[in-house]
Design an enzyme around this catalytic site. Structure first.
Site, PDB file in Angstrom:
ATOM      1  N   ASP A 233       0.805  -1.207   0.000  1.00 31.47           N
ATOM      2  CA  ASP A 233       0.000   0.000   0.000  1.00 31.47           C
ATOM      3  C   ASP A 233       0.845   1.268   0.000  1.00 31.47           C
ATOM      4  OD1 ASP A 233      -2.010   1.865   0.382  1.00 31.47           O
ATOM      5  OD2 ASP A 233      -2.151   1.506   2.537  1.00 31.47           O
TER       6      ASP A 233
ATOM      7  N   ASP B 181      -2.115   5.872  -5.144  1.00 31.69           N
ATOM      8  CA  ASP B 181      -2.369   5.000  -3.998  1.00 31.69           C
ATOM      9  C   ASP B 181      -2.744   3.597  -4.449  1.00 31.69           C
ATOM     10  OD1 ASP B 181      -3.030   3.831  -1.626  1.00 31.69           O
ATOM     11  OD2 ASP B 181      -4.634   5.202  -1.101  1.00 31.69           O
TER      12      ASP B 181
END
Length: 516
Positions: free
Chosen positions: A110, A297
């Site tokens: 992430d 992201d």
């Protein structure tokens, strides 16, 4: 929506501003790869690997990747390739191992957060811990105690536990003495149905809980990668075996076309940069004409942005959410007044405070009764309905400005704003579309580094299920991040699937090129 669509949304809400995933493979020259994989039958590939003397398909693929990268890079150096699995284009995840002997975990990689965590064997009262792999410190000879408590709040989920140290293997390399969180609480249902056990944050240390050193930093500091760069390729065809790939230490030229367009990181924490205007069907919306902040992201399934513009996009593609009576009420009572103020060239940022729905804090409107956007206590005590009215007013201002720039009549502008009110997303941000109309939907474009990056309907619509039971979901979701961090656009997997993304830590920049 059914369970499958819920899994799509699960992938959306898990990051600090949302998040994504990976699986291990051995390294190539100059790069360390973390591959993304999918669930498919691979018996034929296993037989081929056995004939060639490999123990499994992954070791065969990794060896081949290593030879290819040696050819392209022409130099020896450390690199790591990690294969990723793909679940419904909503969750990309891969494998790591912790300790000695190694304990295997499936994790999301992430870029929207910076801590690493996995469930702990000391997690007793959370259902999620019982359906996922748990780390057992007592079984690892390389474990080192820390014990400092830690807690992380994501989009809707949260975890808490304590810090520990151990060796972490990512792809073909082993990071020594990595600090990570043993999660002892994973409340609610957010993580129960997840395909992954934990998470490896690839953001900057500035946003790491407890100022823990991220895995990526230790890869660099321990000399495990050749170049301070990692890159993502996400395969958007969930039916193919390979779900994607992360390369630590460089890029794989097989996964992009042309040259990358690079933009500097403007604020460390997330991989944040400046973005230009958003276009719908080649027409500028004007919202980001003077620039907007955005982040890349990998932990966000969809593409998130301010409600005002996401609503315009969803209206243009025919997506339907819940009807906001508050929005329509604001338009009914104040729509003409807002329009009149815009026509006399009043400051758009002050209009909602002028009519009493917001107060002006010097830069923008905030809900009446809130002295400061950073005053959390005041915000919690303010009335929810006043908050909604202020937000609805500010959206109406943006929408009316857009229509005035197109020389629309006042009646058409009011009608248009009412239509947008009806298209406001549901509370979970999910909006559905007619699967039969995908081919007629417009291109939606984002301006980055002076170049326009297009997303076709095939890029931004997620199809769940097959045949008569299939559902199509808009890849655009509303997320209003308050100042000073926002407003903020979050370019998640919907965008990164179309564009190969390079995270250049050494030069503090992010690069995008068409994925191949």
């Amino acid at each position: 929506m059914g369970n499958n669509s819920n899994m799509v949304m699960l992938g959306l809400v898990l990051s600090t501003l949302l998040f994504s995933l990976v699986s291990s493979a051995s390294g190539g020259e100059g790069l360390h790869r973390i591959g993304l994989k999918k669930f498919n039958k691979v018996e034929d590939h296993d037989r081929l690997a056995a004939r060639l003397g490999f123990t499994d398909v992954e070791s065969m693929r990794s060896a081949m990747k290593k030879m290819i990268l040696q050819y392209y890079l022409g130099t020896a150096g450390d690199a790591d390739i990690v294969a990723l699995k793909n679940y419904l284009d909503a969750q990309y995840y891969g494998d790591i191992s912790i300790g000695n002997p190694p304990q295997k975990f499936t994790v999301i990689f992430d870029t929207g957060s910076s801590n690493m965590w996995v469930p702990s064997s000391k997690c007793y009262f959370s259902v999620a811990c019982y359906v996922h792999n748990k780390y057992k410190s007592s079984e690892s000879s390389t474990y080192r105690e820390n014990g400092t408590s830690a807690a992380i709040q994501y989009g809707t989920g949260s975890i808490s536990g304590f810090f520990s140290y151990d060796d972490v293997k990512v792809g073909a390399i082993t990071v020594k003495n990595q600090e990570f969180i043993e999660a002892t609480k994973e409340p609610g249902v957010t993580f129960v149905a997840a395909k992954f056990d934990g998470l490896v944050g690839l953001g900057f240390q500035e946003i790491a809980v407890g100022k823990a050193v991220p895995v990526w930093y230790n890869m660099i500091q321990q000399g495990l990668v050749k170049d301070p760069v990692f890159s993502f390729w996400l395969n958007r065809n969930p039916n193919e075996e390979q779900g994607g790939e992360i390369v630590f230490g460089g890029v794989d030229p097989a996964h992009f076309k042309g040259e990358h367009i690079y933009v500097p990181v403007t604020q460390k924490g997330y991989w944040q940069f400046n973005m230009g205007d958003v276009l719908i069907g080649s027409k500028p919306t004007g919202y980001c004409a003077k620039g907007c902040a955005a982040i890349a992201d990998s932990g966000t399934s969809l593409l998130a942005g301010p409600t005002a513009i996401i609503t315009e996009i969803n209206q243009a593609i025919g997506a339907s959410g819940i009807v906001s009576q508050q929005c329509k009420s604001v338009v009914e009572h104040y729509g003409q007044t807002i329009l009149n103020l815009l026509l006399v060239e009043a400051n758009p940022r002050k209009i909602c405070s002028q009519i009493g729905l917001c107060t002006f804090d010097g830069s923008h409107g905030v809900s009446t009764g809130i002295e400061s956007v950073v005053n959390k206590k005041e915000r919690e005590l303010s009335g929810g309905s006043r908050d909604a009215s202020c937000s609805a007013c500010e959206m109406a201002v943006v929408w009316m400005q857009n229509q005035l720039s197109q020389n629309q009549t006042q009646d058409k502008i009011i009608d248009y704003v009412n239509q947008l009110c009806e298209k406001l997303p549901s509370p979970m941000g999910q909006s559905s579309v007619d699967c039969e109309k995908i081919s007629s939907m417009p291109i939606v474009s984002f301006t980055i580094g002076g170049k326009t990056f297009d997303l076709s309907p095939q890029d931004y619509i997620l199809k769940v299920g097959e045949g008569a039971q299939s559902q199509c979901i808009s890849g655009f979701t509303a997320l209003d991040v308050p100042p000073p961090r926002g407003p903020l656009w979050i370019l998640g997997d919907v965008f990164m699937g179309r564009y190969h993304t390079v995270f250049d830590y050494g030069k503090s920049r992010v690069g995008f090129a068409q994925a191949a």
